[in-house]
Structure formats: structure tokens, C-alpha cells
Design an enzyme around this catalytic site. Structure first.
Site, PDB file in Angstrom:
ATOM      1  N   ARG A 133       0.831  -1.290   0.069  1.00 26.11           N
ATOM      2  CA  ARG A 133      -0.152   0.003   0.101  1.00 26.11           C
ATOM      3  C   ARG A 133       0.898   1.184   0.023  1.00 26.11           C
ATOM      4  O   ARG A 133       0.379   2.398  -0.451  1.00 26.11           O
ATOM      5  CB  ARG A 133      -0.834  -0.057   1.322  1.00 26.11           C
TER       6      ARG A 133
ATOM      7  N   LYS B 146       0.502  18.522 -12.170  1.00 25.59           N
ATOM      8  CA  LYS B 146       0.179  19.810 -11.560  1.00 25.59           C
ATOM      9  C   LYS B 146       1.575  20.437 -11.799  1.00 25.59           C
ATOM     10  O   LYS B 146       1.526  21.661 -12.283  1.00 25.59           O
ATOM     11  CB  LYS B 146       0.243  19.742 -10.018  1.00 25.59           C
TER      12      LYS B 146
ATOM     13  N   HIS C  51     -37.830  10.265 -36.127  1.00 27.82           N
ATOM     14  CA  HIS C  51     -37.931  11.493 -35.085  1.00 27.82           C
ATOM     15  C   HIS C  51     -38.422  10.882 -33.626  1.00 27.82           C
ATOM     16  O   HIS C  51     -39.153  11.433 -33.100  1.00 27.82           O
ATOM     17  CB  HIS C  51     -38.786  12.589 -35.647  1.00 27.82           C
TER      18      HIS C  51
END
Length: 508
Positions: free
Chosen positions: A67, A140, A269
Site C-alpha cells: 500500500r 500539476k 424522429h
């Protein structure tokens, strides 16, 4: 000359490695150094390319079952450091943080894991933390860093390396950053929707496949479809699908999916101008066309049966825009493909229908569940003394399916599982009924013994009075008007059967 920046060090940590080998070799030939994790590091080294382990860079091992691997200042400092900022440069020098100019990373397959029916624990483990953080950091700092956030960006990067070597412009880096934020926002949307579990506490919709339309509803409007049409059908022939085509295709598919029996429909339509259920595709086509051969011109054809040569030769006599079917024989395709612009679509066997519908208006978005209610004979509640026959019940259910998919106010007239006529999009139900009766008469339909369906209740007895005079013998409607008794009394006096479903089917 346009200013470029050199890629000197790359962090690579990916789940999917297909298509990466050529890129890594090109970067290596340009003198780029690599830092990586686990299986990706082994893959890079298997190519004969030196690679530093992230654990060596950070001084920390991968922990908590993987993790935590890249979440460290020596990784993120190297990505986020502003190259033209004196303070940033002093700090990364002070702490021995090497600059990272390229990040290639992808995300754990969260959506695929959810779709597989995996357990909650397995799904939670596929929520990527490090990958998303790396992508956001690199995007960023696009002024200095290139971010590759998925396999879809491999080819643009490969082409860039081939054209320019390991150098990029600010415009190129900004483009990659934009693509990266599209990836992370879509990923977060999928995670939110999993946790929201259909409660609708907020709307988060993401679509990565963009289809530019020739134009929008009209030529002066721009139009774009966000979604992967290849999951729904295989386009076998024809011009580019337009905005209006897609509206008709959606109407066609949602209508035909109401029917288990062999059925052919013609859409114009967004409304059915002809539809019939028969034992053969040819008979279904001929009777669908008979419903309104004028409006069928330029329409969208849809069936749940296979198109063979005999059927193809018949429908080829009509000019139409699109045909949709589960399959076609080779001979049928040869006939239908004679018109190069004619769009031929073969439906996919596996497809997931949208359960939500959205419409933008005012300063927001309307959302609702798709109308998937289907009434059966067991759902019909008699309102009159007279009861419909077995054949009339079949036609009533058929008509009710059609009116559900017709623009309100809507009336459909059906006989022998064939649309005789429909009145759609009218401002009053009486006008819709009169339109349907007039249309049926113009194509020589005998309405004696036909049935009528209404998408909403009858506030007065006028509609059943008009229907009775036209020969209608059975009526299906939602019921619920405070004046239901007026219509019921008239039907009882004239021997008409009326049933109610309790379900209204408005469609705007």
C-alpha cells in the site's frame, strides 16, 4: 525556436506493460535514467536497461502489503520541484532529491474489479493511492514534468520520442497533464459511484471515449457523443453516425428490447411510425411498413431477427438511413451495402443498458431512472363490465409498449400485433387520438376490433367516445383520474372493454 525541456530521469510504475517496451528502449537510447517499483523494475531490467529501485531512492521498503511504496518526499519532491524556483532547487539539493522529469504510471483496474463481482475487500484494495498521487503531482508540475497516465498516452509519447527525442514543449506537457486529470477524475467518479451505491447523493459521470458529430441537432450547432458505441454494435457500412441518428438509434433499441417475439419497427424522429410482430422477419417488415409507408422514408429500421437476402431485397426498395439487427447473412449485406452511405449496425450480444437518464436544463441537470417497467396480463385491472378477449389482451399489451415509447401526449391504435397509427406529441389527448384515427384512415386500416392505448389517464369521456365511433373495442390506460367513472360508464354503455395498469408513461 520553441523552448523544449530534456527528459533526464523517469519514474515508471505500471500495472499494464503492453506497448511499453519500445518507449523504454527509446528513452534509454536518449540517456534517460529509470527508477521503478516491483514488477515494473523487473520488466525494465529484463530489457537490459539499468533501473534504480524506489526503495533504494527512498531508503524505505515497500510496506503495508504494497500500500505504501512511492509515497515519500524523495519521490514527490523530485516531481514537484519547480526548476526555476531557487528555494525549491536549494531544498532538493540539501536533501539529496533527484529531479524526475517523466512519470509513467497507470491505475489499478478498479472498475473492472467491480464489474467482475469481486468482494468488497478486493474492490477496496483496487483503489489506487500512490498512482493517483503521482499522476496529480506530475500533472500539476507540467511546466517541468511529463505525465503519462494510461496506455492511451503510450502512442502519443512514442511518436513524440520518435520525432523529437527526449525533449518536450510546454504545450505538449500541458496536453499530457490535461489527459492525466481526465484519468484521475474519471477514476474518482467510479469510486464515488461505487460507494454511493445508486443513492444519487451527487452526480459523477465520466466518459473517456469522445465521438465528434458532424454537427448537433442542427448544422449550426456543435455536437459530441461521450461513450463507446462499439460496445453496443458493430458498424458494417455507411457514413458517420450523426447526433440525430443517435437519438433515433436510442429510441429504436429501447423499443425493440420490449419485445421477445419476432418484431420489426420503423423509427422516425424518436417515434415508431410502423411496427409489427410476426412469425417471420419478412412478414414483420411488410406489416411494419404498411403502418405508414410515407413516414418510413428516411427512417431508422430495427428488428430482433436476422436479416436474410429475401428481407434485404424487400427493404432495399425503400430509402432509409439506418438498419439495426442482431445479425445479417452475407447475401443480405451484399444487397444492403449497395448504398455506400447507408448505416448498417449489428448489435452486440452483451450490452448493459443505462439505468439513469440525464437532461441538462436551466442551471442544472435533471436525473431520473430509466422507465423499464413492463406490464403483463397479470398487471391489467379491469375497469368495465366487459372483459377483453385473449387476442385483445395481446394487442393491448402491444399498444401499451408502443405508447410508452411515444412522445406525449400519445395514443396508439393496434390490431393483430400491428401499429395501425399513432398520435404523438400533441398538446391534448383528444388531438392525439384524432391524429391517429385520421392517419389510420389514410392508409386504409379498418379500426373495427382495434384497441387503443393512452400514455396517461382520461380526464373526460371524450376520448373513449371518439374511439368507440371509430370502431375501437378495447382500451388500456393508467387510470387514476377523479373522472375515471365517466369513461367507464361510457364504455359499459357501449360494450367497450377498459383495463388500467396504474403506470403512467409520459415521455417528453
Amino acid at each position: 525556436m520553441e523552448e523544449t525541456k530534456k527528459i533526464k530521469r523517469a519514474l515508471v510504475s505500471v500495472y499494464y506493460k503492453n506497448g511499453l517496451e519500445e518507449i523504454l528502449k527509446n528513452l534509454h537510447s536518449e540517456g534517460v535514467e529509470f527508477v521503478s517499483t516491483g514488477g515494473t523494475q523487473q520488466f525494465i531490467e529484463s530489457l537490459g536497461i539499468p533501473c534504480e529501485a524506489v526503495e533504494t531512492l527512498t531508503g524505505y521498503p515497500s510496506i503495508l502489503g504494497g500500500r505504501v511504496k512511492t509515497l515519500h518526499p524523495k519521490v514527490f519532491g523530485g516531481i514537484l520541484a519547480r526548476r526555476n524556483n531557487t528555494g525549491d532547487n536549494e531544498q532538493i539539493h540539501q536533501y539529496g532529491i533527484p529531479e524526475i522529469d517523466l512519470v509513467i504510471v497507470d491505475l489499478y483496474p478498479f472498475e473492472a474489479t467491480v464489474a467482475s463481482g469481486a468482494s468488497d475487500d478486493d474492490i477496496i484494495e483496487k483503489i489506487d493511492i500512490g498512482g493517483v498521487s503521482l499522476i496529480r503531482a506530475a500533472a500539476k508540475n507540467y511546466s517541468d514534468v511529463v505525465i503519462i497516465a494510461s496506455q492511451r498516452q503510450y502512442e502519443p509519447l512514442r511518436q513524440l520520442l520518435e520525432d523529437k527525442g527526449a525533449r518536450t514543449t510546454i504545450e505538449e506537457r500541458r496536453w499530457f497533464a490535461k489527459e492525466a486529470f481526465a484519468i484521475t477524475s474519471g477514476y474518482d467518479s467510479a469510486i464515488f459511484n461505487y460507494f454511493d451505491n445508486g443513492e444519487g447523493t451527487a452526480i459523477r459521470v465520466a466518459a473517456d471515449t469522445v465521438n465528434l458529430m458532424r454537427y448537433g441537432e442542427n448544422p449550426h450547432q456543435k455536437g459530441v457523443f461521450y461513450g463507446d458505441l462499439t460496445k453496443l454494435f458493430n458498424k458494417l457500412n455507411g457514413k458517420e453516425i450523426s447526433y440525430n441518428n443517435l437519438l433515433d438509434i436510442d429510441s429504436a433499441l429501447t423499443l425493440i428490447d420490449e419485445f421477445d417475439e419476432l418484431t420489426f419497427a420503423i423509427i422516425k424522429h424518436n417515434n415508431a411510425c410502423g411496427i409489427a410482430s410476426r412469425d417471420t422477419v419478412l412478414d414483420a417488415w411488410l406489416d411494419a411498413l404498411a403502418g405508414d409507408p410515407v413516414s418510413a422514408f428516411g427512417g431508422v429500421l430495427v428488428t430482433n431477427g436476422v436479416i436474410d437476402k429475401e428481407v434485404a431485397e424487400e427493404i432495399n426498395k425503400l430509402f432509409f438511413e439506418i438498419i439495426i439487427a442482431p445479425d445479417y447473412t452475407i447475401e443480405a449485406l451484399t444487397v444492403l451495402s449497395q448504398k455506400k452511405n447507408r448505416i448498417i449496425l449489428a448489435r452486440s450480444k452483451e450490452q448493459a443498458a443505462q439505468t439513469q437518464q440525464f437532461r441538462s436544463l436551466l442551471n442544472g441537470v435533471l436525473a431520473q431512472e430509466r422507465d423499464t417497467s413492463i406490464q403483463t396480463a397479470d398487471d391489467l385491472e379491469p375497469m368495465t363490465l366487459s372483459r377483453p378477449s385473449e387476442d385483445e389482451v395481446t394487442d393491448l399489451l402491444f399498444a401499451n409498449k408502443l405508447v410508452k415509447h411515444s412522445k406525449s401526449n400519445a395514443i396508439t391504435l393496434v390490431k393483430n400485433r400491428q401499429l395501425c397509427a399513432g398520435g404523438v406529441g400533441q398538446t391534448s389527448r383528444v388531438d392525439a387520438l384524432r391524429q391517429a384515427i385520421d392517419k389510420a384512415g389514410s392508409f386504409d386500416f379498418d379500426l373495427n376490433g382495434a384497441v387503443m392505448a393512452s400514455d396517461a389517464f382520461f380526464p373526460f369521456a371524450d376520448c373513449v367516445e371518439i374511439a368507440c365511433k371509430a370502431g375501437i373495442t378495447a382500451v388500456i390506460q393508467p387510470g387514476g383520474s377523479i373522472n375515471d367513472k365517466l369513461s367507464v360508464e361510457y364504455c359499459d354503455e357501449n360494450g367497450i372493454s377498459m383495463v388500467k395498469t396504474g403506470i403512467r408513461h409520459f415521455k417528453h
